[in-house]
Scaffold this active site. Sequence first.
Site, PDB file in Angstrom:
ATOM      1  CG  ASP A 100      39.101  30.720  22.682  1.00  0.00           C
ATOM      2  OD1 ASP A 100      38.412  31.314  21.976  1.00  0.00           O
ATOM      3  OD2 ASP A 100      38.940  30.073  23.742  1.00  0.00           O
ATOM      4  CG  ASP A 202      35.813  35.427  22.351  1.00  0.00           C
ATOM      5  OD1 ASP A 202      35.637  34.890  23.476  1.00  0.00           O
ATOM      6  OD2 ASP A 202      35.897  36.565  22.418  1.00  0.00           O
ATOM      7  CD  GLU A 265      31.674  33.246  24.204  1.00  0.00           C
ATOM      8  OE1 GLU A 265      31.181  33.281  25.406  1.00  0.00           O
ATOM      9  OE2 GLU A 265      32.229  33.959  23.256  1.00  0.00           O
ATOM     10  CG  HIS A 327      36.302  30.771  30.163  1.00  0.00           C
ATOM     11  ND1 HIS A 327      35.689  29.982  28.969  1.00  0.00           N
ATOM     12  CD2 HIS A 327      36.739  31.703  29.747  1.00  0.00           C
ATOM     13  CE1 HIS A 327      35.663  31.103  28.100  1.00  0.00           C
ATOM     14  NE2 HIS A 327      36.231  32.112  28.438  1.00  0.00           N
ATOM     15  CG  ASP A 328      33.069  33.432  29.687  1.00  0.00           C
ATOM     16  OD1 ASP A 328      34.167  33.859  30.356  1.00  0.00           O
ATOM     17  OD2 ASP A 328      33.046  33.246  28.571  1.00  0.00           O
TER      18      ASP A 328
END
Length: 550
Positions: A100, A202, A265, A327-328
């Site tokens: 990430d 990200d 993302e 994960h969000d």
Amino acid sequence: MMHPHSWWQTGVIYQIYPRSFLDGNGDGVGDLPGMKRKLDYVRWLGVDAIWLSPIYPSPMADFGYDISNYTDVHPLFGTMEDLDTLLQQAHQRDLKVILDFVPNHTSDEHPWFQQARSNRTNEKRDWYIWRDPAPDGGPPNNWTSRFGGSAWQFDEHTGQYYLHLFDVKQPDLNWRNQEVRQAMYDVLHFWLDRGVDGFRVDVLWLLLKDEQFRDNPMNPDWKPGDNPSARQIGLYTEDQPGIHRIVQEMRAVVDQYGARVLIGEIYLPLARLLHYYGEQLDEAHLPFNFQLVILPTWGASTVRQVVEAYEAALPQGAWPNWVLSNHDRPRIATRVGPEQARVAQMLLLTLRGTPTCYYGDELGMQDVAVAPELMHDPKGKEHPEHSRDPQRTPMQWESSPNAGFCPPEVRPWLPVANDYQTYNVVAEQHDPRSFLTLVHTLLTLRRTLPALTVGSQQSIDQQNPTCFVYLRQHQDQRCLVALNFSAQDQIVTLPGEGQGRLLLSTRLDREGFIPLSEVHLRGNEGLLLEVEASSLPGEYVRRQHVLHGP
Ligand code: GLC
């Protein structure tokens, strides 16, 4: 002959949330040594790459998305040596490793920010976004944090506000500053030189902000209690002019290393999302496609619609990808229910394009209710209903206490699901009809059937509105996927004569031949069939279009 597709096109990505995968040292938090012990499981499962949410030093205000050193490993997760051996052991198993990369903001404890806030003339001051107070002393404009409240924090010491689109401990970097860009590209080089196979970047669409700092329009549909990230329309904080140049620069760095991958993302409407492939396909290899994550209603027609709209809008040569959970966002099994989640997995693993699987989804894991006093997520602190903790709970490995995630006497950082004795790796590996067996079988079939990895995709018209049927074909191989989005039994009538060979039912309890003129699907059932060209009408049997390599 050169393989025309790259690993990130034919492969499947598996997202690991490191805190929650396996605790190797008994402190209740997952780590790299734990992950290393599970590489054989990941390989067995049948995915091709792991993407690790951040493992860098961090005060953990946003669980690693607040980084205080980009080129090291947090002691909680292990050491640099652990990461090197993880890379090595993953590569030995032919697994790629994606890290990430969090370029929008650092932690406020990063030395760069410490220097920047020390005084207004510090050389790092301009690395962050500072503004004078408004005439009334308040924040410089109306921008709101995606976690709630103003996006501006007053710094007493230097008398200015700094911008944080997320937590107050995540000051935004100033991507208009060339030194910032260079420093962040150096970070990419650092990890690429160490052998990582790519990055998931990200909040890539948020890096640049309006140069004039104009107010964002408020979202007229937003009501108190709704997700704080939707409070404003990000006209001046999202997808700003100049962003594509930056993505090109990142891609150029990654391209220096051969077959590595850059994933972005990006939560944007389809047309704007697809710009992130780059006009010359010189930006993200895979701008994450979250259409199935954000879909307001799960059903045959809505899913068909997003699949077709996405396929139709994809730029020439761009490679598709699909995501169900991360994960969000709430887990897929919670969103659509445990029965329909099997259909969702068949969809994810048979659509054209690279799938990303979220750890635990392969077990049918659901969100776990976390009591407010046990919550960690900064987003959930003000509004527990928007906490992301429920989808980040420990991986369920076995039936022993704490599901084998950490020693029995240790308290895991988030609670383990109550149903872990039913839903865990060991129990499900022994059950020929478990959710895990389904996902494992789908991944195995996907690997062995080129129609599913590199084949074309076409929706099949049929009369039943609760089912979505599509055809994947490559050379002489044809696979039909028929998905029942309802809980009731359904019949679909497919065009053509003859029979299809049933390769898989999501219930894992039948095989054999099925007449195409009358395909019976039980409630929440999906079927994967192999069909002969002669069974299909001519309009469906077409020459493969030329597939473009990366
Ligand atoms: C991304 C991450 C999320 C994080 C945020 C700020 O959306 O996926 O977990 O909180 O960025 O870094």
